[in-house]
Design a protein around this motif. Structure first.
Motif, PDB file in Angstrom:
ATOM      1  N   ARG A 114       3.680  -0.126  26.698  1.00 43.56           N
ATOM      2  CA  ARG A 114       3.187  -0.575  25.531  1.00 43.56           C
ATOM      3  C   ARG A 114       2.966   0.633  24.678  1.00 43.56           C
ATOM      4  NH1 ARG A 114      -0.639  -5.796  27.262  1.00 43.56           N
ATOM      5  NH2 ARG A 114       0.974  -7.414  28.576  1.00 43.56           N
ATOM      6  N   ASN A 115       3.747   0.802  23.036  1.00 43.75           N
ATOM      7  CA  ASN A 115       3.329   1.844  22.190  1.00 43.75           C
ATOM      8  C   ASN A 115       3.163   3.068  22.802  1.00 43.75           C
ATOM      9  OD1 ASN A 115       1.363  -0.684  21.562  1.00 43.75           O
ATOM     10  ND2 ASN A 115       3.781  -0.779  20.039  1.00 43.75           N
ATOM     11  N   ILE A 116       4.075   3.358  24.141  1.00 44.43           N
ATOM     12  CA  ILE A 116       3.854   5.013  24.326  1.00 44.43           C
ATOM     13  C   ILE A 116       4.104   5.468  23.561  1.00 44.43           C
ATOM     14  CG2 ILE A 116       4.800   6.014  26.156  1.00 44.43           C
ATOM     15  CD1 ILE A 116       3.050   4.113  27.766  1.00 44.43           C
ATOM     16  N   SER A 117       3.395   6.523  23.215  1.00 44.57           N
ATOM     17  CA  SER A 117       3.390   8.081  22.067  1.00 44.57           C
ATOM     18  C   SER A 117       3.136   9.033  23.083  1.00 44.57           C
ATOM     19  CB  SER A 117       2.888   7.981  20.961  1.00 44.57           C
ATOM     20  OG  SER A 117       3.660   6.680  20.555  1.00 44.57           O
ATOM     21  N   HIS A 118       3.157  10.301  23.179  1.00 46.39           N
ATOM     22  CA  HIS A 118       2.890  11.543  23.814  1.00 46.39           C
ATOM     23  C   HIS A 118       3.187  13.095  22.702  1.00 46.39           C
ATOM     24  CE1 HIS A 118       0.852  13.373  26.868  1.00 46.39           C
ATOM     25  NE2 HIS A 118       1.857  14.338  26.459  1.00 46.39           N
ATOM     26  N   SER A 119       2.280  13.739  22.416  1.00 42.54           N
ATOM     27  CA  SER A 119       1.822  15.050  21.754  1.00 42.54           C
ATOM     28  C   SER A 119       1.632  15.756  22.240  1.00 42.54           C
ATOM     29  CB  SER A 119       1.345  14.636  20.679  1.00 42.54           C
ATOM     30  OG  SER A 119       1.909  14.340  19.628  1.00 42.54           O
ATOM     31  N   LEU A 174       6.990   3.477  22.145  1.00 44.84           N
ATOM     32  CA  LEU A 174       8.583   3.207  23.121  1.00 44.84           C
ATOM     33  C   LEU A 174       7.806   1.840  24.049  1.00 44.84           C
ATOM     34  CD1 LEU A 174       8.865   6.222  22.427  1.00 44.84           C
ATOM     35  CD2 LEU A 174       9.927   6.019  25.100  1.00 44.84           C
ATOM     36  N   ASN A 175       7.847   1.069  23.138  1.00 47.42           N
ATOM     37  CA  ASN A 175       7.861  -0.213  23.746  1.00 47.42           C
ATOM     38  C   ASN A 175       9.398  -0.378  24.947  1.00 47.42           C
ATOM     39  OD1 ASN A 175       5.000  -2.131  22.994  1.00 47.42           O
ATOM     40  ND2 ASN A 175       6.106  -0.580  20.978  1.00 47.42           N
ATOM     41  N   PHE A 176       8.927  -1.103  25.719  1.00 45.26           N
ATOM     42  CA  PHE A 176      10.213  -1.648  27.105  1.00 45.26           C
ATOM     43  C   PHE A 176       9.439  -2.259  28.333  1.00 45.26           C
ATOM     44  CE2 PHE A 176       9.287   2.981  27.961  1.00 45.26           C
ATOM     45  CZ  PHE A 176       8.748   2.633  29.928  1.00 45.26           C
ATOM     46  N   HIS A 177      10.671  -2.933  29.400  1.00 45.16           N
ATOM     47  CA  HIS A 177      10.037  -3.282  30.074  1.00 45.16           C
ATOM     48  C   HIS A 177      10.966  -3.331  31.127  1.00 45.16           C
ATOM     49  CE1 HIS A 177      12.094  -6.333  28.549  1.00 45.16           C
ATOM     50  NE2 HIS A 177      12.342  -6.905  29.631  1.00 45.16           N
ATOM     51  N   ALA A 178      10.675  -4.216  32.344  1.00 41.96           N
ATOM     52  CA  ALA A 178      11.754  -3.554  34.006  1.00 41.96           C
ATOM     53  C   ALA A 178      11.832  -5.502  34.102  1.00 41.96           C
ATOM     54  CB  ALA A 178      11.793  -2.507  34.218  1.00 41.96           C
ATOM     55  N   ASP A 179      12.322  -5.469  34.900  1.00 33.16           N
ATOM     56  CA  ASP A 179      11.674  -7.130  35.424  1.00 33.16           C
ATOM     57  C   ASP A 179      12.402  -6.794  36.971  1.00 33.16           C
ATOM     58  OD1 ASP A 179      11.380  -8.791  32.710  1.00 33.16           O
ATOM     59  OD2 ASP A 179      13.357  -8.673  32.599  1.00 33.16           O
ATOM     60  N   LEU A 201       2.040  10.435  36.131  1.00 32.92           N
ATOM     61  CA  LEU A 201       1.697  12.247  36.582  1.00 32.92           C
ATOM     62  C   LEU A 201       1.004  12.649  35.020  1.00 32.92           C
ATOM     63  CD1 LEU A 201       4.563  13.282  38.538  1.00 32.92           C
ATOM     64  CD2 LEU A 201       2.273  12.423  39.220  1.00 32.92           C
ATOM     65  N   LEU A 202       1.375  12.044  34.401  1.00 30.38           N
ATOM     66  CA  LEU A 202       1.200  12.032  32.710  1.00 30.38           C
ATOM     67  C   LEU A 202       0.151  11.797  32.144  1.00 30.38           C
ATOM     68  CD1 LEU A 202       1.016  15.048  31.039  1.00 30.38           C
ATOM     69  CD2 LEU A 202       3.809  13.822  30.379  1.00 30.38           C
ATOM     70  N   THR A 203      -0.556  11.166  31.286  1.00 31.44           N
ATOM     71  CA  THR A 203      -1.670   9.828  30.642  1.00 31.44           C
ATOM     72  C   THR A 203      -0.831  10.206  29.510  1.00 31.44           C
ATOM     73  OG1 THR A 203      -3.374  10.397  32.531  1.00 31.44           O
ATOM     74  CG2 THR A 203      -3.267   9.633  30.114  1.00 31.44           C
ATOM     75  N   PRO A 204      -0.410   9.535  28.295  1.00 29.79           N
ATOM     76  CA  PRO A 204       0.375   9.431  27.449  1.00 29.79           C
ATOM     77  C   PRO A 204      -1.359   9.427  26.312  1.00 29.79           C
ATOM     78  CG  PRO A 204       0.496   7.133  28.119  1.00 29.79           C
ATOM     79  CD  PRO A 204      -0.312   8.110  29.026  1.00 29.79           C
ATOM     80  N   THR A 205      -0.794  10.515  25.134  1.00 29.25           N
ATOM     81  CA  THR A 205      -1.747  10.110  24.338  1.00 29.25           C
ATOM     82  C   THR A 205      -1.892   8.521  23.326  1.00 29.25           C
ATOM     83  OG1 THR A 205      -0.166  10.659  22.526  1.00 29.25           O
ATOM     84  CG2 THR A 205      -0.981  12.995  23.735  1.00 29.25           C
ATOM     85  N   GLY A 206      -0.591   7.820  24.141  1.00 28.20           N
ATOM     86  CA  GLY A 206      -1.489   6.309  22.945  1.00 28.20           C
ATOM     87  C   GLY A 206      -1.041   5.309  23.938  1.00 28.20           C
ATOM     88  N   GLY A 207      -0.857   4.265  24.456  1.00 30.71           N
ATOM     89  CA  GLY A 207       0.273   3.705  24.701  1.00 30.71           C
ATOM     90  C   GLY A 207      -0.504   3.036  26.264  1.00 30.71           C
ATOM     91  N   GLU A 208      -0.211   2.178  27.036  1.00 29.21           N
ATOM     92  CA  GLU A 208      -0.767   1.931  28.543  1.00 29.21           C
ATOM     93  C   GLU A 208       0.794   1.673  29.369  1.00 29.21           C
ATOM     94  OE1 GLU A 208      -2.713  -1.265  28.713  1.00 29.21           O
ATOM     95  OE2 GLU A 208      -1.685  -2.742  28.188  1.00 29.21           O
ATOM     96  N   VAL A 209       0.869   1.976  30.156  1.00 27.74           N
ATOM     97  CA  VAL A 209       1.902   1.474  31.206  1.00 27.74           C
ATOM     98  C   VAL A 209       0.788   0.015  32.334  1.00 27.74           C
ATOM     99  CG1 VAL A 209       3.205   2.081  33.396  1.00 27.74           C
ATOM    100  CG2 VAL A 209       3.156   3.216  31.384  1.00 27.74           C
TER     101      VAL A 209
END
Length: 265
Positions: A8-13, A27-32, A57-65
């Motif tokens: 949900r709303n993945i961003s990274h800088s 970025l928003n996406f899913h896998a069923d 392995l990496l924490t995004p600057t925004g969003g969640e998995v």
């Protein structure tokens, strides 16, 4: 239906010398469950960064998995297994010892671990090579061993980053067929990162197309080749194959054109 994995709303800088480089944006996406999805895009679109975020392995600057509805942002999840471009087999361990390494780390006794791994050697044509060292194996055999090392852990979700990029074409085709048969038989969810459009169309149920600078998803394509076979050659001969290839290729190629020359899909 709840997604097996959702971003949900993945961003990274990245920040370096007071300069901020935006790599991924919203970025928003899913896998069923039991679904094979791929990410394709030009160099520099952040595919590997995205893989590391999904893997925890990496924490995004925004969003969640989220995995099965629970947040897993910034931490590896036990239901994930990884297959990378490099096999990363330890040269001082035999192939059997490499395959059971993860089980040993989990505290499984060696006898039980070997019993769990042995059927995989038959499935992947490595029976009789259990006591060989990685230097004695071909590139294809080593990549099979790397996949076995992941599968013996029985992960629910396989993350694969350019796993077959370094292999020659005939071997790549053979291993792709083996992979597709395996994930269907074992009912695994797969998230596959690749630069190869043919590979993405051949293997995937859905393809996410990305653009670069910063990486964003510009198209989601559901793939239906109308072929049940797991043989990659059969799938690439499907009448619909070229349609999906062209659809993805045009989506990527459009990004290299000046804005005034781009066509709206």
């Amino acid at each position: 239906m709840q997604a097996k994995l959702e971003a949900r709303n993945i961003s990274h800088s990245y920040t370096s010398n007071r300069n901020v480089a935006e790599v991924l944006r919203d970025l928003n996406f899913h896998a069923d469950e039991n679904e094979f999805i791929s990410f394709v895009g030009p160099s520099g679109c952040g595919k590997s960064t995205l893989f590391n975020i999904i893997a925890g392995l990496l924490t995004p600057t925004g969003g969640e998995v989220r995995i099965q509805g629970e947040t897993s942002t910034g931490k590896p999840h036990p239901s994930l297994g990884y297959v990378l471009q490099k096999d990363l087999l330890l040269p001082w361990r035999t192939i059997m010892d490499n395959v059971i390494l993860g089980l040993e780390v989990r505290g499984v006794d060696r006898k039980t671990a070997v019993e769990r791994a042995r059927p995989l050697f038959e499935d992947y044509n490595l029976k009789g090579r259990e006591n060989d060292y990685p230097s004695a194996l071909s590139g294809g055999m080593r990549q099979r061993a790397a996949l076995m090392r992941t599968l013996v852990m029985d992960p629910e979700i396989l993350l694969m980053d350019e796993a077959y990029k370094a292999l020659d074409y005939p071997l790549k085709i053979a291993l792709e067929s083996e992979l597709l048969e395996t994930v269907r038989r074992l009912r695994k969810t797969v998230i596959f990162v690749t630069h190869d459009i043919e590979e993405a169309v051949t293997l995937s149920d859905r393809v996410y197309v990305m653009k670069a600078r910063p990486g964003q998803i510009i198209k989601e394509i559901k793939v239906d080749l109308g072929v049940e076979s797991t043989d990659v050659q059969d799938r690439r001969m499907a009448p619909a194959f070229n349609h999906y290839y062209q659809l993805i290729w045009k989506s990527i190629a459009q990004q290299s054109l000046p804005a005034k020359n781009r066509k709206v899909a």
